[in-house]
Scaffold this active site. Structure first.
Site, PDB file in Angstrom:
ATOM      1  N   ASP A  34      63.047  -3.482  13.737  1.00  0.00           N
ATOM      2  CA  ASP A  34      62.021  -4.006  12.843  1.00  0.00           C
ATOM      3  C   ASP A  34      61.201  -2.823  12.337  1.00  0.00           C
ATOM      4  O   ASP A  34      60.526  -2.149  13.124  1.00  0.00           O
ATOM      5  CB  ASP A  34      61.146  -4.972  13.652  1.00  0.00           C
TER       6      ASP A  34
ATOM      7  N   ASP B 282      63.656  -5.211   5.917  1.00  0.00           N
ATOM      8  CA  ASP B 282      63.039  -4.384   6.955  1.00  0.00           C
ATOM      9  C   ASP B 282      63.504  -4.749   8.363  1.00  0.00           C
ATOM     10  O   ASP B 282      62.821  -4.418   9.330  1.00  0.00           O
ATOM     11  CB  ASP B 282      61.507  -4.468   6.866  1.00  0.00           C
ATOM     12  N   GLU B 283      64.653  -5.399   8.471  1.00  0.00           N
ATOM     13  CA  GLU B 283      65.154  -5.771   9.787  1.00  0.00           C
ATOM     14  C   GLU B 283      66.666  -5.638   9.853  1.00  0.00           C
ATOM     15  O   GLU B 283      67.354  -5.803   8.854  1.00  0.00           O
ATOM     16  CB  GLU B 283      64.809  -7.237  10.106  1.00  0.00           C
TER      17      GLU B 283
END
Length: 338
Positions: free
Chosen positions: A9, A107-108
């Site tokens: 993350d 974003d992961e």
DNA sequence: TCTGGGGTCCTAGGACCC
DNA sequence: TCTGGGGTCCTAGGACCC
């Protein structure tokens, strides 16, 4: 050696990308959202830097509220292409490791790894991501995606945490049901009405009672979450979208039906250019009226189509089925593919 | 806290058919 | 001929996530 699921993350992703582009922002509260003007009504925060979070600013918060809480922050508009480029750079770094990479949004990512020492692997990945891109990330380690996803939140920013079936009850048992990935405020309230407040209570609940209240799929799934179970498959196969949508919240309400129809046609026309060759089988129109009442109407098309005019006409015909007696604050169109 | 935009999946209820 | 039950398709809405 055994298999692990890792969840990566990126920390305060959009704000972090902006700070990389403009190092003078480092150490200052940075808030990304809307058009970058925090006085614009009906816009919300996309990402707040950790400095801004100290003031109680978080994503989803109205920009005007953020401005009240943190008047000295730097406010910036969202710049999707920049975030897409930064995201791609991070994913490329991950693929240099002996792991299976499943991209999960900008974003992961979930990583599948076979190792004796997942913590060392996680630290190596963090170091490489920061060296190559300047961004920092938190990594969760688990036996499945659910556990890894939750673990990644335990120590942010730049943390590494492990949550497994062995430690599940000790770590999660007394937490509220909202701590689970997939249980939000509404479901938590309904569970509380059944006397189920904690993860342990939900894990021990009668599946039949849950099925009766939440349905045959969702009921048992809630208990499954509370037991710490989750998906273990990591796939590199690119995501194939089921559909696309566009919607607009107007800064000032729309009252002119002709302007509304023009906007519906424009949204539908835009979607028609984004099908990537996939025929559209269903069109949905969304109208949010004042004060904040949302309705949708949809129609299955007589036959799958790629034709922009057909999609626009379908959207307009659906829009014309709405009672048009109130000012409109949002219009949206979505399409579903075959 | 006067509430974005883009997604996914599930459920309930009605229509229709046999 | 006063009324069953199952299956399938479609629509509207809800909930959740980032």
């Amino acid at each position: 050696m055994r298999d692990w699921v890792l969840h990566l993350d990126l920390d305060a992703f959009m704000a972090a990308v902006e700070i990389l582009r403009n190092p003078e922002l480092r150490g200052r509260p940075v808030i990304v959202g809307g058009n970058g003007d925090p006085t614009t009504p009906r816009t919300v925060v996309s990402t707040a830097s950790y400095e801004a979070r100290e003031y109680g600013v978080h994503s989803g918060m109205p920009m005007r509220t953020a401005l009240r809480r943190c008047p000295d922050a730097v406010y910036l508009p969202t710049d999707l292409p920049a975030y897409e480029a930064a995201s791609a750079a991070v994913m490329a770094v991950l693929r240099t490791f002996p792991v299976v990479v499943e991209v999960w949004g900008l974003d992961e990512a979930f990583l599948g790894a076979r190792t004796d020492d997942p913590e060392t692997l996680a630290r190596d990945i963090q170091r490489a991501v920061t060296d190559k891109t300047g961004l920092t990330c938190s990594i969760g380690i688990g036996d499945n995606k659910h556990q890894a996803k939750l673990a990644a939140q335990f120590e942010k920013p730049s943390g590494v945490s492990r949550l497994t079936t062995d430690t599940w009850t000790d770590v999660m048992g007394e937490r509220p049901t909202t701590a689970l990935w997939g249980i939000g405020a509404k479901t938590a309230k309904k569970l509380a009405d059944l006397g189920l407040h904690t993860v342990n209570q939900l894990a021990a609940a009668d599946p039949a009672v849950l099925a009766a209240r939440f349905g045959p799929t969702n009921g048992p799934w809630l208990r499954y979450l509370a037991l710490g179970r989750g998906e273990t498959t990591i796939t590199t196969a690119p995501w194939v979208p089921r559909g696309h949508s566009h919607e607009t919240t107007f800064t000032h309400d729309l009252t002119d039906p002709a302007a509304m129809r023009d906007h519906i046609a424009a949204l539908a026309g835009r979607l028609a250019t984004e099908t990537e060759g996939r025929p559209v089988i269903r069109v949905t129109v969304k109208v949010r009226s004042v004060p904040f009442v949302t309705h949708t109407r949809q129609a299955k098309l007589p036959e799958p189509t790629l034709d922009a005019a057909t999609i626009q006409q379908a959207a307009l015909a659906i829009f014309d089925r709405f009672a048009q007696d109130r000012p409109v604050r949002l219009l949206g169109v979505s399409v579903e593919y075959a």
